[in-house]
Write a protein that holds these residues in place. Structure first.
Motif, PDB file in Angstrom:
ATOM      1  N   PHE A  71     -59.337 -48.419   6.704  1.00  0.00           N
ATOM      2  CA  PHE A  71     -59.627 -48.595   5.411  1.00  0.00           C
ATOM      3  C   PHE A  71     -58.737 -49.405   4.849  1.00  0.00           C
ATOM      4  O   PHE A  71     -57.943 -49.110   4.042  1.00  0.00           O
ATOM      5  N   LEU A  72     -58.407 -50.687   5.441  1.00  0.00           N
ATOM      6  CA  LEU A  72     -57.452 -51.419   5.260  1.00  0.00           C
ATOM      7  C   LEU A  72     -57.961 -52.804   4.830  1.00  0.00           C
ATOM      8  O   LEU A  72     -58.923 -53.289   5.207  1.00  0.00           O
ATOM      9  N   GLY A  73     -57.268 -53.390   3.893  1.00  0.00           N
ATOM     10  CA  GLY A  73     -57.790 -54.484   3.123  1.00  0.00           C
ATOM     11  C   GLY A  73     -56.414 -55.305   3.200  1.00  0.00           C
ATOM     12  O   GLY A  73     -55.680 -55.856   4.040  1.00  0.00           O
ATOM     13  N   GLY A  74     -56.167 -55.660   1.618  1.00  0.00           N
ATOM     14  CA  GLY A  74     -55.043 -56.462   1.474  1.00  0.00           C
ATOM     15  C   GLY A  74     -55.276 -57.796   1.742  1.00  0.00           C
ATOM     16  O   GLY A  74     -54.423 -58.561   2.384  1.00  0.00           O
ATOM     17  N   GLY A  75     -56.580 -58.325   1.836  1.00  0.00           N
ATOM     18  CA  GLY A  75     -56.661 -59.591   2.165  1.00  0.00           C
ATOM     19  C   GLY A  75     -57.637 -59.938   3.195  1.00  0.00           C
ATOM     20  O   GLY A  75     -58.369 -60.772   3.598  1.00  0.00           O
ATOM     21  N   ILE A  76     -57.754 -59.131   4.039  1.00  0.00           N
ATOM     22  CA  ILE A  76     -58.536 -59.042   5.401  1.00  0.00           C
ATOM     23  C   ILE A  76     -59.236 -57.881   5.582  1.00  0.00           C
ATOM     24  O   ILE A  76     -58.848 -56.709   5.290  1.00  0.00           O
ATOM     25  N   TYR A  77     -60.660 -58.004   5.739  1.00  0.00           N
ATOM     26  CA  TYR A  77     -61.519 -56.788   5.515  1.00  0.00           C
ATOM     27  C   TYR A  77     -62.420 -56.647   6.933  1.00  0.00           C
ATOM     28  O   TYR A  77     -62.689 -57.770   7.771  1.00  0.00           O
ATOM     29  N   ASP A  78     -62.663 -55.561   7.304  1.00  0.00           N
ATOM     30  CA  ASP A  78     -63.783 -55.029   8.538  1.00  0.00           C
ATOM     31  C   ASP A  78     -64.928 -55.095   8.069  1.00  0.00           C
ATOM     32  O   ASP A  78     -65.644 -54.143   8.004  1.00  0.00           O
ATOM     33  N   HIS A  79     -65.534 -56.363   7.852  1.00  0.00           N
ATOM     34  CA  HIS A  79     -66.950 -56.441   7.546  1.00  0.00           C
ATOM     35  C   HIS A  79     -67.845 -56.536   8.900  1.00  0.00           C
ATOM     36  O   HIS A  79     -67.162 -57.127   9.942  1.00  0.00           O
ATOM     37  N   PHE A  80     -69.340 -56.341   9.004  1.00  0.00           N
ATOM     38  CA  PHE A  80     -69.844 -56.387  10.100  1.00  0.00           C
ATOM     39  C   PHE A  80     -70.103 -57.903  10.560  1.00  0.00           C
ATOM     40  O   PHE A  80     -70.565 -58.642   9.412  1.00  0.00           O
ATOM     41  N   VAL A  81     -70.106 -58.262  11.812  1.00  0.00           N
ATOM     42  CA  VAL A  81     -70.487 -59.503  12.164  1.00  0.00           C
ATOM     43  C   VAL A  81     -71.500 -59.630  12.982  1.00  0.00           C
ATOM     44  O   VAL A  81     -71.368 -58.974  13.955  1.00  0.00           O
ATOM     45  N   PRO A  82     -72.628 -60.178  12.679  1.00  0.00           N
ATOM     46  CA  PRO A  82     -73.903 -60.226  13.500  1.00  0.00           C
ATOM     47  C   PRO A  82     -73.445 -60.743  14.857  1.00  0.00           C
ATOM     48  O   PRO A  82     -72.796 -61.780  14.808  1.00  0.00           O
ATOM     49  N   ALA A  83     -74.384 -60.673  15.842  1.00  0.00           N
ATOM     50  CA  ALA A  83     -74.103 -61.056  17.113  1.00  0.00           C
ATOM     51  C   ALA A  83     -74.424 -62.798  17.379  1.00  0.00           C
ATOM     52  O   ALA A  83     -73.700 -63.332  17.780  1.00  0.00           O
ATOM     53  N   VAL A  84     -75.441 -63.099  16.541  1.00  0.00           N
ATOM     54  CA  VAL A  84     -75.703 -64.584  16.343  1.00  0.00           C
ATOM     55  C   VAL A  84     -74.596 -65.402  16.032  1.00  0.00           C
ATOM     56  O   VAL A  84     -74.293 -66.681  16.267  1.00  0.00           O
ATOM     57  N   VAL A  85     -73.590 -64.802  15.323  1.00  0.00           N
ATOM     58  CA  VAL A  85     -72.430 -65.757  14.621  1.00  0.00           C
ATOM     59  C   VAL A  85     -71.631 -66.165  16.077  1.00  0.00           C
ATOM     60  O   VAL A  85     -71.258 -67.067  16.494  1.00  0.00           O
ATOM     61  N   GLU A  86     -71.262 -65.058  17.016  1.00  0.00           N
ATOM     62  CA  GLU A  86     -70.349 -65.216  18.042  1.00  0.00           C
ATOM     63  C   GLU A  86     -71.384 -65.975  19.008  1.00  0.00           C
ATOM     64  O   GLU A  86     -70.867 -67.066  19.692  1.00  0.00           O
TER      65      GLU A  86
END
Lengths: 441, 482
Positions: A71-86
């Motif tokens: 539940f950490l933010g402060g400028g960096i966030y844990d959003h979902f990254v779709p596999a196609v990006v990688e």
């Protein structure tokens, strides 16, 4: 012999023969003897691939934080990254190329840069965007320098509610360039309170949302500023539901693009977003892709306006930036293309809704209350009697939040900062609430 | 006309990623945002399916040329092979998945990476202090200039030490970095051997000089043989010496900038330490410093106490932060993997391979092309495209594309007319060097017999020669909304 270096002893003999030298040491005869004599090795043996893999995998497993629910933010966030990006980031012709100096063999890079610029202009409501800066913090610092170059004046107005780490980087750059940061306070609603514009101000910076997650009202600010720049520092995900800063007359929009398809990465590499109005194009730092045609009239792309850049203009350049954060900008491009307008909006809505649901539940616990009354996006400051105790309780439930001392840097004592993204499940929200409840009575 | 971008594809309603459903009606959620800051019109973004997206970017990749495609002798950029092991390591969840603001005790493995890499880089530089924060070489230069400034401020000399001396063979970023912290740049000419002219240096030195920025070896690929004299002169005048480490590949494993009198030295991990260039970044530009500058380094510093690692913020003389967290961590992970793989012996093989390949190519090509500074070079050398009739260096570069090679750096350094700056790196086999030399020789022949072949090159690239002037005259910097 290393697996990355092809020269066998026979190759080395043949190459030396071509050079007309007898041994490899002669290749270094121009380094003063005294310097060569002082050399000391590291004392490191050569290792095989599996050894290195095991060793670094071992180090990666030593960080207990990787198993916590953030539940950490402060400028960096844990959003979902779709596999196609990688997948796209792993395409060898894209990640093993460099700056597209030779346009004819770099159409891949130049085309996605152009796509990226289009998307960033769309998100921010600005007319031009560069193809990336190192991170949001340095993008902001460069925006302040640009404001100073454009309108003169050495004072930069900085809200106390700006992300403190971003502010620290800005302060370092400002000191170097002889600029002065002037504090702007925030009110009980967490929004900035701008009373008057001091003489010699070249810019006002506004975080949208600010460090506390509070959504600022940008209307009227540009009128109040006059010539001085309105610089808006954005969380680009929020622009899925928030009005683009360009519609409020912003001169520069910068932001941290990590949320657009990059993992938290222990804070780097990141992506600095930089967009401005057309009239400021020639003062904008960084690389830009421009559309043109080839000798047969076919559409193609080149690096445009290189005369602003350091390798041509040297000490009169708009910035010293050369290597930037290209591959991270590619991640953002693919992320936005994969989500489309509906997906981006969905991510923003889910984050917004879940953050509010959690805020409502925890602020109804005895002793807990929201620190600010203003509207917020996906992050909120939570006042509580014993923040360190609360952090410990959450930790026992396998949850991580920002350490209170990080929040104190922005002048807010006795509070936690809680960030929620679309990745936080019902179960995790419930766990958060029950962790704080536990041991309370 | 099609733009060739992803915006050419798709149809309204298509998407390439799936997300959880909304659990509340959209309008209800939106009411949490005050009307005056609510977005009315969605941004214009592509609407494509996943197969369309994948094919588009694979097509773009095929229009590109990377180190994995072939020889990429881009001078001063050290386009060496990027080890595949390191790509996988940087993606480990215990590295890529870590939030930077987790408490120190939860990120001991990541801090171990920072600490270990710091120790090795300090050892390679032969210097006692380091910061891993700079995100690129130019960012390291800026950090170095800020360190100079703080040092002189602390000594009460900032008012008068306003000049930075720069050899005319310096990287373009150097003068821009010095100017960003308010230093005045003074150019020092090279002598006929291509190195710093000591007499000119002495004449320029004085109480108003903060220091010098040196590129070693310089952009001609020539080692400053009188480097000890240069740094001694600057130090005697009370100045500091900055070393641009972009060319470290030339002496890795056999000489250290700290032993040459450097006060600040920046690494380019994306050059010397094989991390991928990413189409322009991200890189990493850690700086090492000499003893007198240690107190001014950015915060935090990673310290080891017993078996634990800690971040030290208690450094009152620090210039502050140049990065919001700890630098480009995943780039640092790759560089550490590279150093561990090679060890001392491997690091030494790097400079042997790089310098040998450069000298081998130089000796071959000087028979056909003008070599303005004909002497032992280090990891790169500079030819001139002059004297081949009506063709220019640009034409030679474009024709190389037809032969399947990435062109070298052209028109840099500025002190050589029609410059072709060639850096083969250590990772190219002799057969590739021979093939490149053969192509260059044939191109020189074509320049005499059939210059049109060069002037109209490339012929075999995805596009013909692009009109760069038009991009400036009629700027189109984004797609117009349909």
């Amino acid at each position: 012999m290393s697996e990355y270096i092809p020269h066998t002893p026979a190759d080395i003999r043949a190459l030396l023969e071509g050079v007309g030298l007898r041994d490899v040491e002669a290749l270094f005869s121009d380094i003063p003897e005294e310097v060569r004599r002082r050399f000391r090795p590291l004392g490191l043996p050569r290792r095989d691939e599996d050894w290195v893999r095991r060793y670094l995998t071992g180090l990666s497993e030593r960080s207990t934080g990787k198993g916590l629910v953030p539940f950490l933010g402060g400028g960096i966030y844990d959003h979902f990254v779709p596999a196609v990006v990688e997948y796209v980031l792993s395409l060898p012709e894209l990640y093993t190329a460099y700056t597209p100096y030779q346009a004819e063999v770099s159409q891949g890079t130049l085309t996605w840069m152009f796509e990226y610029q289009t998307m960033i202009c769309e998100l921010t409501g600005m007319e031009v965007a560069n193809s990336s800066m190192y991170d949001g913090a340095t993008a902001l610092a460069e925006a302040a320098l640009m404001a100073h170059r454009t309108v003169g004046g050495k004072k930069v107005l900085v809200p106390r509610s700006l992300n403190p780490r971003v502010r620290e980087v800005l302060a370092t750059y400002a000191w170097g360039a002889g600029l002065k940061l002037v504090d702007v306070p925030y009110g009980d609603d967490g929004r900035l309170q701008l009373s008057e514009i001091p003489e010699g101000a070249c810019a006002l910076i506004v975080g949208q949302p600010n460090f506390f997650g509070v959504i600022e009202d940008l209307s009227g600010l540009k009128d109040q500023l006059g010539e001085a720049f309105l610089i808006v520092y954005v969380n680009p995900i929020s622009l899925g539901v928030l009005a683009p800063p360009g519609s409020f007359g912003a001169d520069v929009v910068v932001g941290e693009g990590q949320v657009l398809g990059l993992p938290p990465s222990f804070g780097g590499p990141l992506l600095g977003i930089f967009a401005t109005r057309g009239e400021h194009l020639r003062r904008m730092p960084g690389r830009i892709s421009g559309q043109t045609v080839d000798a047969e009239g076919k559409v193609g792309y080149v690096m445009a306006f290189q005369t602003r850049e350091q390798h041509i203009r040297r000490e009169r350049a708009t910035s010293n930036i050369c290597t930037n954060s290209a591959l991270c900008a590619l991640a953002a491009t693919v992320y936005l293309a994969a989500l489309g307008p509906g997906g981006l909006r969905r991510v923003a809505l889910l984050s917004l809704e879940r953050a509010h649901r959690l805020a409502e539940e925890v602020s109804s616990l005895p002793g807990y209350e929201l620190a600010f009354s203003g509207p917020f996006f996906n992050e909120f400051a939570l006042r509580c009697p014993d923040p360190m105790g609360a952090v410990k309780k959450l930790r026992r439930a396998g949850i991580a939040v920002l350490p209170p001392e990080e929040v104190e840097k922005a002048g807010l004592e006795g509070a936690l900062l809680v960030a929620v993204t679309e990745r936080r499940t019902e179960e995790e929200l419930a766990r958060f609430v029950s962790a704080l409840k536990g041991g309370m009575g | 006309m099609k733009s060739g971008t992803i915006y050419d594809l798709g149809a309204p309603g298509r998407r390439a990623a799936s997300l959880p459903p909304l659990t509340e009606p959209e309008q209800k959620i939106l009411s949490l945002i005050p009307a005056e800051v609510r977005r009315e019109e969605p941004p214009w973004l592509p609407e494509v399916s996943q197969p369309e997206l994948v094919r588009h970017y694979l097509r773009l990749a095929r229009l590109n040329y990377g180190v994995d495609s072939g020889f990429y002798p881009l001078g001063s950029c050290t386009m060496k092979y990027n080890p595949k092991l390191n790509e996988g390591l940087a993606r480990l969840p215990g590295f890529a998945g870590l939030h930077p603001l987790l408490p120190e005790e939860e990120v001991q493995g990541a801090l171990a990476v920072l600490w270990e890499l710091s120790e090795y880089l300090k050892g390679i530089a032969g210097m006692p202090g380091i910061s891993l924060q700079p995100a690129a070489g130019a960012h390291g230069e800026l950090t170095g200039m800020l360190l100079f400034k703080r040092y002189f401020q602390d000594r009460g000399e900032l008012e008068r030490r306003v000049k930075i001396l720069l050899p005319d063979s310096a990287h373009g970023t150097n003068p821009a970095s010095a100017a960003m912290v308010g230093f005045r740049v003074v150019s020092i000419p090279s002598n006929e051997r291509g190195t710093v002219d000591l007499q000119a240096l002495e004449a320029a030195l004085g109480e108003d000089v903060a220091g010098i920025m040196l590129t070693v070896p310089n952009t001609l690929g020539i080692f400053e043989e009188e480097i000890l004299e240069v740094t001694e002169l600057v130090h005697e005048a009370g100045g500091l010496c900055y070393f641009d480490g972009a060319n470290l590949n030339a002496y890795l494993g056999r000489a250290r900038p700290g032993d040459m009198g450097a006060d600040v030295f920046h690494f380019n991990l994306h050059k010397t330490f094989s991390t991928p260039h990413g189409g322009g970044g991200p890189g990493a530009g850690p700086v090492t410093v000499s003893e007198p500058l240690v107190p001014y380094l950015p915060v935090p510093q990673v310290v080891k106490e017993g078996e634990r690692f800690r971040l030290d913020y208690d450094r009152p003389k620090s210039i502050g932060r140049v990065h919001p967290y700890y630098g480009n961590f995943l780039v640092l992970v790759r560089a550490l993997a590279y150093i561990l793989t090679l060890g001392d012996e491997g690091l030494r093989e790097v400079s042997v391979g790089a310098v040998l390949a450069a000298n081998y190519l130089k000796e071959k090509l000087k028979k056909t092309y003008k070599l303005p500074y004909d002497r032992l070079c280090k990891h790169e050398f500079v030819l001139s495209g002059e004297g081949l009739g009506e063709v220019r260096t640009l034409d030679i570069a474009k024709r190389l594309i037809d032969y399947g090679f990435h062109p070298p750096t052209i028109y840099f350094p500025l002190i050589v007319k029609e410059a072709l700056m060639i850096e083969p790196t250590e990772t190219e086999p002799k057969e590739v060097l021979d093939a490149f030399a053969a192509a260059m020789e044939r191109i020189a022949e074509e320049a005499r017999r059939e210059p049109r072949l060069l002037k109209e090159a490339p012929h075999a690239a995805p596009v013909r020669r692009l009109d760069e002037a038009r991009a400036a005259r009629q700027p189109v910097l984004r797609l117009p909304r349909p």
